[in-house]
Design a protein around this motif. Structure first.
Motif, PDB file in Angstrom:
ATOM      1  N   UNK A  85       0.841  -1.211   0.000  1.00  0.00           N
ATOM      2  CA  UNK A  85       0.000   0.000   0.000  1.00  0.00           C
ATOM      3  C   UNK A  85       0.874   1.258   0.000  1.00  0.00           C
ATOM      4  N   UNK A  86       1.908   1.268   0.829  1.00  0.00           N
ATOM      5  CA  UNK A  86       2.797   2.427   0.877  1.00  0.00           C
ATOM      6  C   UNK A  86       3.568   2.603  -0.431  1.00  0.00           C
ATOM      7  N   UNK A  87       3.944   1.505  -1.048  1.00  0.00           N
ATOM      8  CA  UNK A  87       4.602   1.594  -2.351  1.00  0.00           C
ATOM      9  C   UNK A  87       3.661   2.176  -3.401  1.00  0.00           C
ATOM     10  N   UNK A  88       2.407   1.774  -3.366  1.00  0.00           N
ATOM     11  CA  UNK A  88       1.412   2.299  -4.315  1.00  0.00           C
ATOM     12  C   UNK A  88       1.219   3.795  -4.115  1.00  0.00           C
ATOM     13  N   UNK A  89       1.189   4.256  -2.864  1.00  0.00           N
ATOM     14  CA  UNK A  89       1.060   5.684  -2.578  1.00  0.00           C
ATOM     15  C   UNK A  89       2.250   6.448  -3.152  1.00  0.00           C
ATOM     16  N   UNK A  90       3.424   5.880  -3.022  1.00  0.00           N
ATOM     17  CA  UNK A  90       4.626   6.547  -3.517  1.00  0.00           C
ATOM     18  C   UNK A  90       4.680   6.566  -5.047  1.00  0.00           C
ATOM     19  N   UNK A  91       4.127   5.555  -5.679  1.00  0.00           N
ATOM     20  CA  UNK A  91       4.145   5.515  -7.140  1.00  0.00           C
ATOM     21  C   UNK A  91       3.467   6.750  -7.717  1.00  0.00           C
TER      22      UNK A  91
END
Length: 162
Positions: A85-91
């Motif tokens: 989820x945090x990776x998706x936010x950063x993308x």
């Protein structure tokens, strides 16, 4: 705890560190032309025009760079685990940064073209000759410094871009 090796920390084994940086000039354009205004035969109108182009470029570039810094701060990993989820936010943040990076480089070419419109072909050629002479002088000084650091048995070769 931040687990990133930021600039300023020791990174052994690197003489020259190549970074992924924009090719866009930092903050000002046509500094060489303005520094050599007499040799290039620039008129007062051309000088004022190049200064205006440079000022407008800097203002727009600053807006882009501030937004990139804001996005970088938001994307930075400061605490906790990087979950999907945090990776998706950063993308999303990284995608906007990538768009701004491209906009920064396009801005450079747009304003460079605007400034070149103020100059004659002869002036552009003379300014180019001045640039290459200054660059060659700087590279020769760097080559001498590196040769002194590495030793007399190492040979540098130059390649010429066509």
């Amino acid at each position: 705890m931040c687990d990133v090796n930021h600039h300023g920390f020791t990174r052994p084994g690197y003489l020259i560190d190549v970074k992924a940086e924009s090719i866009a000039a930092e903050g000002a354009l046509f500094t060489r032309a303005l520094a050599h205004y007499a040799n290039a035969g620039l008129t007062d109108h051309q000088i004022r025009g190049l200064l205006d182009v440079s000022r407008e470029y800097h203002a727009e570039q600053l807006t882009i760079r501030v937004r990139m810094a804001q996005l970088g701060e938001q994307a930075e990993q400061k605490r906790g685990r990087l979950t999907p989820e945090r990776l998706a936010e950063r993308k999303v943040l990284l995608d906007e940064r990538a768009e701004l990076f491209r906009a920064d480089e396009e801005l450079f070419f747009t304003y460079a073209a605007r400034g070149q419109e103020l100059l004659t072909d002869e002036q552009l050629e003379l300014i180019s000759d001045i640039y290459h002479a200054e660059k060659d002088e700087g590279l020769s000084a760097l080559e001498r410094a590196l040769s002194a650091a590495i030793g007399p048995n190492y040979q540098f070769t130059r390649t010429v871009a066509l």
